[in-house]
Design a protein around this motif. Structure first.
Motif, PDB file in Angstrom:
ATOM      1  N   ILE A  58      -9.709  22.298  17.192  1.00 10.31           N
ATOM      2  CA  ILE A  58     -10.683  21.675  17.896  1.00 10.31           C
ATOM      3  C   ILE A  58     -12.035  21.746  17.343  1.00 10.31           C
ATOM      4  CG2 ILE A  58     -11.690  21.630  20.404  1.00 10.31           C
ATOM      5  CD1 ILE A  58      -8.910  22.302  21.413  1.00 10.31           C
ATOM      6  N   SER A  59     -12.438  23.155  17.197  1.00 11.76           N
ATOM      7  CA  SER A  59     -13.601  23.493  16.730  1.00 11.76           C
ATOM      8  C   SER A  59     -13.621  24.667  15.988  1.00 11.76           C
ATOM      9  CB  SER A  59     -14.660  23.285  17.886  1.00 11.76           C
ATOM     10  OG  SER A  59     -14.762  24.087  18.574  1.00 11.76           O
ATOM     11  N   PRO A  60     -14.640  25.068  15.471  1.00 14.18           N
ATOM     12  CA  PRO A  60     -14.852  26.678  14.562  1.00 14.18           C
ATOM     13  C   PRO A  60     -15.069  27.170  15.796  1.00 14.18           C
ATOM     14  CG  PRO A  60     -16.217  24.990  13.457  1.00 14.18           C
ATOM     15  CD  PRO A  60     -15.761  24.294  14.886  1.00 14.18           C
ATOM     16  N   ILE A  61     -14.873  28.703  15.592  1.00 13.81           N
ATOM     17  CA  ILE A  61     -14.897  29.744  16.653  1.00 13.81           C
ATOM     18  C   ILE A  61     -15.428  31.178  16.168  1.00 13.81           C
ATOM     19  CG2 ILE A  61     -12.589  30.469  16.545  1.00 13.81           C
ATOM     20  CD1 ILE A  61     -12.582  30.936  19.787  1.00 13.81           C
ATOM     21  N   ASP A  62     -16.294  31.656  16.848  1.00 15.17           N
ATOM     22  CA  ASP A  62     -16.804  32.836  16.424  1.00 15.17           C
ATOM     23  C   ASP A  62     -16.060  34.179  16.909  1.00 15.17           C
ATOM     24  OD1 ASP A  62     -18.407  34.093  18.877  1.00 15.17           O
ATOM     25  OD2 ASP A  62     -19.148  32.012  18.558  1.00 15.17           O
ATOM     26  N   THR A  63     -16.230  35.232  16.497  1.00 17.35           N
ATOM     27  CA  THR A  63     -15.804  36.317  17.060  1.00 17.35           C
ATOM     28  C   THR A  63     -15.957  36.845  18.683  1.00 17.35           C
ATOM     29  OG1 THR A  63     -16.019  37.639  14.812  1.00 17.35           O
ATOM     30  CG2 THR A  63     -15.717  38.988  16.533  1.00 17.35           C
ATOM     31  N   PHE A  64     -17.281  36.491  18.947  1.00 16.99           N
ATOM     32  CA  PHE A  64     -17.311  36.862  20.223  1.00 16.99           C
ATOM     33  C   PHE A  64     -16.880  35.879  21.179  1.00 16.99           C
ATOM     34  CE2 PHE A  64     -21.781  38.776  19.339  1.00 16.99           C
ATOM     35  CZ  PHE A  64     -21.096  40.378  19.015  1.00 16.99           C
ATOM     36  N   THR A  65     -16.853  34.690  21.017  1.00 18.83           N
ATOM     37  CA  THR A  65     -16.089  33.631  21.749  1.00 18.83           C
ATOM     38  C   THR A  65     -14.587  33.973  21.702  1.00 18.83           C
ATOM     39  OG1 THR A  65     -17.797  32.069  21.036  1.00 18.83           O
ATOM     40  CG2 THR A  65     -15.754  31.227  22.075  1.00 18.83           C
ATOM     41  N   ALA A  66     -13.885  34.262  20.758  1.00 17.19           N
ATOM     42  CA  ALA A  66     -12.377  34.476  20.554  1.00 17.19           C
ATOM     43  C   ALA A  66     -12.148  35.452  21.552  1.00 17.19           C
ATOM     44  CB  ALA A  66     -12.141  34.774  19.224  1.00 17.19           C
ATOM     45  N   ILE A  67     -12.915  36.414  21.487  1.00 12.99           N
ATOM     46  CA  ILE A  67     -12.626  37.725  22.549  1.00 12.99           C
ATOM     47  C   ILE A  67     -12.841  37.196  23.824  1.00 12.99           C
ATOM     48  CG2 ILE A  67     -13.875  39.880  23.435  1.00 12.99           C
ATOM     49  CD1 ILE A  67     -14.428  40.323  20.135  1.00 12.99           C
ATOM     50  N   ARG A  68     -14.028  36.606  24.243  1.00 11.41           N
ATOM     51  CA  ARG A  68     -14.303  36.360  25.467  1.00 11.41           C
ATOM     52  C   ARG A  68     -13.403  35.311  26.119  1.00 11.41           C
ATOM     53  NH1 ARG A  68     -19.479  35.722  24.405  1.00 11.41           N
ATOM     54  NH2 ARG A  68     -19.005  33.299  24.445  1.00 11.41           N
ATOM     55  N   GLU A  69     -13.284  33.974  25.229  1.00  6.47           N
ATOM     56  CA  GLU A  69     -12.633  33.099  25.964  1.00  6.47           C
ATOM     57  C   GLU A  69     -11.029  33.128  25.645  1.00  6.47           C
ATOM     58  OE1 GLU A  69     -14.510  29.474  24.622  1.00  6.47           O
ATOM     59  OE2 GLU A  69     -16.287  30.046  25.366  1.00  6.47           O
ATOM     60  N   LEU A  70     -10.412  33.624  24.595  1.00  7.03           N
ATOM     61  CA  LEU A  70      -9.095  33.306  24.219  1.00  7.03           C
ATOM     62  C   LEU A  70      -8.393  34.848  24.657  1.00  7.03           C
ATOM     63  CD1 LEU A  70      -9.192  31.460  21.077  1.00  7.03           C
ATOM     64  CD2 LEU A  70      -8.988  30.591  23.296  1.00  7.03           C
ATOM     65  N   ASN A  71      -9.127  35.812  24.944  1.00  5.90           N
ATOM     66  CA  ASN A  71      -8.438  37.358  25.189  1.00  5.90           C
ATOM     67  C   ASN A  71      -7.938  37.748  23.939  1.00  5.90           C
ATOM     68  OD1 ASN A  71      -7.920  39.625  26.682  1.00  5.90           O
ATOM     69  ND2 ASN A  71      -6.013  38.635  27.401  1.00  5.90           N
ATOM     70  N   ILE A  72      -8.700  37.704  22.981  1.00  2.00           N
ATOM     71  CA  ILE A  72      -8.046  38.200  21.495  1.00  2.00           C
ATOM     72  C   ILE A  72      -9.074  39.244  21.108  1.00  2.00           C
ATOM     73  CG2 ILE A  72      -7.578  37.610  19.229  1.00  2.00           C
ATOM     74  CD1 ILE A  72      -7.327  34.786  19.924  1.00  2.00           C
ATOM     75  N   VAL A  73      -8.808  40.608  21.214  1.00  2.00           N
ATOM     76  CA  VAL A  73      -9.453  41.721  21.014  1.00  2.00           C
ATOM     77  C   VAL A  73      -9.835  41.880  19.663  1.00  2.00           C
ATOM     78  CG1 VAL A  73      -9.734  44.069  21.243  1.00  2.00           C
ATOM     79  CG2 VAL A  73      -8.747  42.795  22.936  1.00  2.00           C
ATOM     80  N   ARG A  74      -8.941  41.540  18.594  1.00  2.00           N
ATOM     81  CA  ARG A  74      -9.284  41.679  17.163  1.00  2.00           C
ATOM     82  C   ARG A  74      -9.003  40.289  16.602  1.00  2.00           C
ATOM     83  NH1 ARG A  74      -5.689  45.355  14.531  1.00  2.00           N
ATOM     84  NH2 ARG A  74      -7.236  45.290  12.906  1.00  2.00           N
ATOM     85  N   PRO A  75      -9.984  39.486  16.516  1.00  2.00           N
ATOM     86  CA  PRO A  75      -9.603  37.837  16.136  1.00  2.00           C
ATOM     87  C   PRO A  75      -9.610  37.944  14.401  1.00  2.00           C
ATOM     88  CG  PRO A  75     -11.751  38.043  17.522  1.00  2.00           C
ATOM     89  CD  PRO A  75     -11.349  39.537  17.378  1.00  2.00           C
ATOM     90  N   GLY A  76     -10.138  38.999  13.771  1.00  2.00           N
ATOM     91  CA  GLY A  76      -9.952  39.129  12.403  1.00  2.00           C
ATOM     92  C   GLY A  76      -8.720  39.484  11.948  1.00  2.00           C
ATOM     93  N   ALA A  77      -7.841  40.403  12.841  1.00  2.00           N
ATOM     94  CA  ALA A  77      -6.486  40.514  12.497  1.00  2.00           C
ATOM     95  C   ALA A  77      -5.536  39.187  12.646  1.00  2.00           C
ATOM     96  CB  ALA A  77      -6.256  41.653  13.543  1.00  2.00           C
ATOM     97  N   ARG A  78      -5.966  38.537  13.875  1.00  2.00           N
ATOM     98  CA  ARG A  78      -5.030  37.283  13.694  1.00  2.00           C
ATOM     99  C   ARG A  78      -5.430  36.398  12.875  1.00  2.00           C
ATOM    100  NH1 ARG A  78      -4.110  40.842  17.110  1.00  2.00           N
ATOM    101  NH2 ARG A  78      -3.149  41.297  15.300  1.00  2.00           N
ATOM    102  N   ILE A  79      -6.729  36.180  12.417  1.00  2.00           N
ATOM    103  CA  ILE A  79      -6.956  35.284  11.525  1.00  2.00           C
ATOM    104  C   ILE A  79      -6.246  35.638  10.174  1.00  2.00           C
ATOM    105  CG2 ILE A  79      -8.951  34.455   9.952  1.00  2.00           C
ATOM    106  CD1 ILE A  79      -8.847  33.002  12.562  1.00  2.00           C
ATOM    107  N   ASN A  80      -6.410  36.779   9.845  1.00  2.00           N
ATOM    108  CA  ASN A  80      -5.580  37.493   8.642  1.00  2.00           C
ATOM    109  C   ASN A  80      -4.076  36.869   8.607  1.00  2.00           C
ATOM    110  OD1 ASN A  80      -5.448  38.809   6.194  1.00  2.00           O
ATOM    111  ND2 ASN A  80      -4.376  40.494   6.999  1.00  2.00           N
ATOM    112  N   GLU A  81      -3.077  37.252   9.869  1.00  2.00           N
ATOM    113  CA  GLU A  81      -1.983  36.915  10.137  1.00  2.00           C
ATOM    114  C   GLU A  81      -2.054  35.436   9.863  1.00  2.00           C
ATOM    115  OE1 GLU A  81      -1.248  40.431  13.133  1.00  2.00           O
ATOM    116  OE2 GLU A  81      -1.446  38.576  13.865  1.00  2.00           O
ATOM    117  N   LEU A  82      -2.728  34.488  10.540  1.00  2.00           N
ATOM    118  CA  LEU A  82      -2.534  32.929  10.145  1.00  2.00           C
ATOM    119  C   LEU A  82      -2.879  32.664   8.712  1.00  2.00           C
ATOM    120  CD1 LEU A  82      -4.547  31.858  13.253  1.00  2.00           C
ATOM    121  CD2 LEU A  82      -2.121  31.714  12.901  1.00  2.00           C
ATOM    122  N   ARG A  83      -3.504  33.402   7.919  1.00  2.00           N
ATOM    123  CA  ARG A  83      -3.937  33.128   6.610  1.00  2.00           C
ATOM    124  C   ARG A  83      -2.501  33.312   5.857  1.00  2.00           C
ATOM    125  NH1 ARG A  83      -9.728  35.647   6.294  1.00  2.00           N
ATOM    126  NH2 ARG A  83     -10.793  33.674   6.671  1.00  2.00           N
TER     127      ARG A  83
END
Length: 101
Positions: free
Chosen positions: A37-62
């Motif tokens: 849908i759109s780019p997302i920053d670390t704070f938004t991923a934590i706050r809106e998506l309930n992802i505490v470690r977005p960088g780890a999930r990004i690494n897994e997706l990569r």
């Protein structure tokens, strides 16, 4: 107060939002859906998506083959403090306007 019989699901638990699912699979799915849908920053991923470690999930997706790029920027948290070098993640086919320019 009524007692729940064993083996029967709690009716309240059936209405849990998908953001309450903290499994890695669910977090990756939410994050990838949002990135389409759109780019997302670390704070938004934590706050809106309930992802505490977005960088780890990004690494897994990569690691799963998704082409996700990172742009570093300064963001302000909910308490008004500036944080330099925060990540803005986006799919290579969906760059944010500030990066595309």
């Amino acid at each position: 107060m009524t007692r729940q019989k064993k083996g029967q699901p709690n009716k309240a638990s059936q209405k849990i939002s998908h953001v309450d699912n903290t499994s890695g699979t669910a977090q990756r799915a939410r994050l990838l859906e949002r990135l389409h849908i759109s780019p997302i920053d670390t704070f938004t991923a934590i706050r809106e998506l309930n992802i505490v470690r977005p960088g780890a999930r990004i690494n897994e997706l990569r690691g799963l083959g998704h082409k996700i790029l990172t742009h570093r920027l300064t963001l302000t948290d909910d308490q008004g403090r500036a944080h330099r070098g925060m990540a803005l993640y986006y799919l290579s086919t969906n760059p944010p306007a500030e990066v595309a320019a």
